[in-house]
Design a protein around this motif. Sequence first.
Motif, short mmCIF file in Angstrom:
data_model
loop_
_atom_site.label_atom_id
_atom_site.label_comp_id
_atom_site.label_asym_id
_atom_site.label_seq_id
_atom_site.Cartn_x
_atom_site.Cartn_y
_atom_site.Cartn_z
N VAL A 8 0.86 -1.18 0.00
CA VAL A 8 0.00 0.00 0.00
C VAL A 8 0.89 1.23 0.00
CG1 VAL A 8 -1.71 1.31 1.31
CG2 VAL A 8 -1.81 -1.19 1.28
N GLY A 9 0.61 2.16 -0.88
CA GLY A 9 1.37 3.40 -0.92
C GLY A 9 0.62 4.53 -0.25
N LEU A 10 1.30 5.26 0.62
CA LEU A 10 0.73 6.44 1.28
C LEU A 10 1.41 7.68 0.72
CD1 LEU A 10 0.70 5.21 5.00
CD2 LEU A 10 -1.15 5.08 3.32
N THR A 11 0.60 8.66 0.29
CA THR A 11 1.16 9.84 -0.36
C THR A 11 2.03 10.68 0.56
OG1 THR A 11 -0.88 11.04 0.13
CG2 THR A 11 -0.69 10.02 -2.04
N SER A 12 1.78 10.60 1.84
CA SER A 12 2.63 11.28 2.81
C SER A 12 2.35 10.70 4.19
CB SER A 12 2.37 12.80 2.83
OG SER A 12 1.25 13.11 3.65
N ALA A 13 3.13 11.12 5.16
CA ALA A 13 2.97 10.62 6.51
C ALA A 13 1.73 11.16 7.20
CB ALA A 13 4.21 10.96 7.35
N THR A 14 1.01 12.05 6.55
CA THR A 14 -0.24 12.57 7.12
C THR A 14 -1.46 11.87 6.55
OG1 THR A 14 -0.36 14.31 5.44
CG2 THR A 14 0.82 14.84 7.47
N ALA A 15 -1.26 10.82 5.74
CA ALA A 15 -2.37 10.13 5.09
C ALA A 15 -3.22 9.35 6.10
CB ALA A 15 -1.83 9.19 4.02
N ASP A 16 -4.47 9.13 5.73
CA ASP A 16 -5.40 8.34 6.53
C ASP A 16 -4.97 6.87 6.50
OD1 ASP A 16 -7.55 7.05 7.71
OD2 ASP A 16 -9.08 8.11 6.54
N LEU A 17 -4.90 6.23 7.67
CA LEU A 17 -4.46 4.84 7.75
C LEU A 17 -5.60 3.83 7.60
CD1 LEU A 17 -1.69 4.79 10.50
CD2 LEU A 17 -1.49 5.07 8.03
N ALA A 18 -6.81 4.29 7.29
CA ALA A 18 -7.93 3.35 7.16
C ALA A 18 -7.63 2.28 6.12
CB ALA A 18 -9.21 4.11 6.80
N VAL A 19 -7.00 2.68 5.00
CA VAL A 19 -6.70 1.72 3.96
C VAL A 19 -5.71 0.66 4.45
CG1 VAL A 19 -4.84 3.10 2.93
CG2 VAL A 19 -6.08 1.45 1.52
N VAL A 20 -4.77 1.06 5.31
CA VAL A 20 -3.81 0.10 5.85
C VAL A 20 -4.52 -0.92 6.72
CG1 VAL A 20 -1.77 -0.18 7.33
CG2 VAL A 20 -1.91 1.75 5.73
N HIS A 21 -5.44 -0.46 7.55
CA HIS A 21 -6.20 -1.38 8.40
C HIS A 21 -7.01 -2.37 7.56
CE1 HIS A 21 -5.42 0.37 12.39
NE2 HIS A 21 -5.39 1.54 11.77
N GLU A 22 -7.59 -1.89 6.45
CA GLU A 22 -8.36 -2.77 5.59
C GLU A 22 -7.48 -3.86 4.98
OE1 GLU A 22 -10.16 -0.19 2.76
OE2 GLU A 22 -11.46 0.80 4.24
#
Length: 275
Positions: free
Chosen positions: A252-266
């Motif tokens: 999973v790619g996060l655009t920055s360290a301020t991104a929402d982590l909901a996608v990571v949990h999914e």
Amino acid sequence: MTSRPVRLGVQIAPQHAPYEKIRDLAAELDDLGVDIIFNWDHFFPLSGDRDGTHFESWTMLAAIAEQTTRAEIGALVNCNSYRNPNLQADMARTIDHISAKGGTGRFIFGTGSGWFERDYVEYGYEFGTVGSRLDDLARDLPIIRSRWHALNPTPTREVPILIGGGGEKKTLLIVAEHADIWHSFSDAPTLERKLGILAEHGRAVGRDTSEIEISVEVSRRPRSEGFTPGPEGRSLSEANELRDRGASLFTVGLTSATADLAVVHEWLAWRDDQR
């Protein structure tokens, strides 16, 4: 194809955030139980304000190695062109030891030939051509591996080599010769076809390519459009199709360290359902 447990990587784009946010996110991802924490090896943002905040890859990986205890770490991917191969080997070995904390290191040597021209132009590196950069990578990987055996101390383990890219003539040949992990942005039919080509290269060099872990992105990042995860990322059904064709590492790619982590949990929940 060897059956492997599903693993989840998360790539923190080192852009558009203060370092403190990156540090805190790496710690949170480690606590959540992601398998690998990646960054990338560029000198400028790939999306948003192209002159925005950005940090360097290798120094950041050394810091993440010190602060984390569980996840493996690496760049997705290092640019081979920027640094002497012997130096790359020594830096990798050092981060391997930093990450070991008395045990086995957690560093993954993710590498590729490079593609973002601005990095080269503004930092004074020769950009060359796609072919010349791949030739350099093929030349340098044996040097890197040889240097690991010559260093004192040597790495704590055989450092896994991850190679990114999908070129069928040169890149997949390099993968067949050197990679422990191959990373691409392939969809399921493309992955199936390219795995067949990889196997052909493996036969040519005397390598059983089923030994290679297959890694795919679950958020698309077309180069022409920049970094675009979220709604345009892969569905779970697509991930299952990729899994059926042999992929086991999903990132999973996060655009920055301020991104929402909901996608990571999914994706963590999906990973755990596969085990």
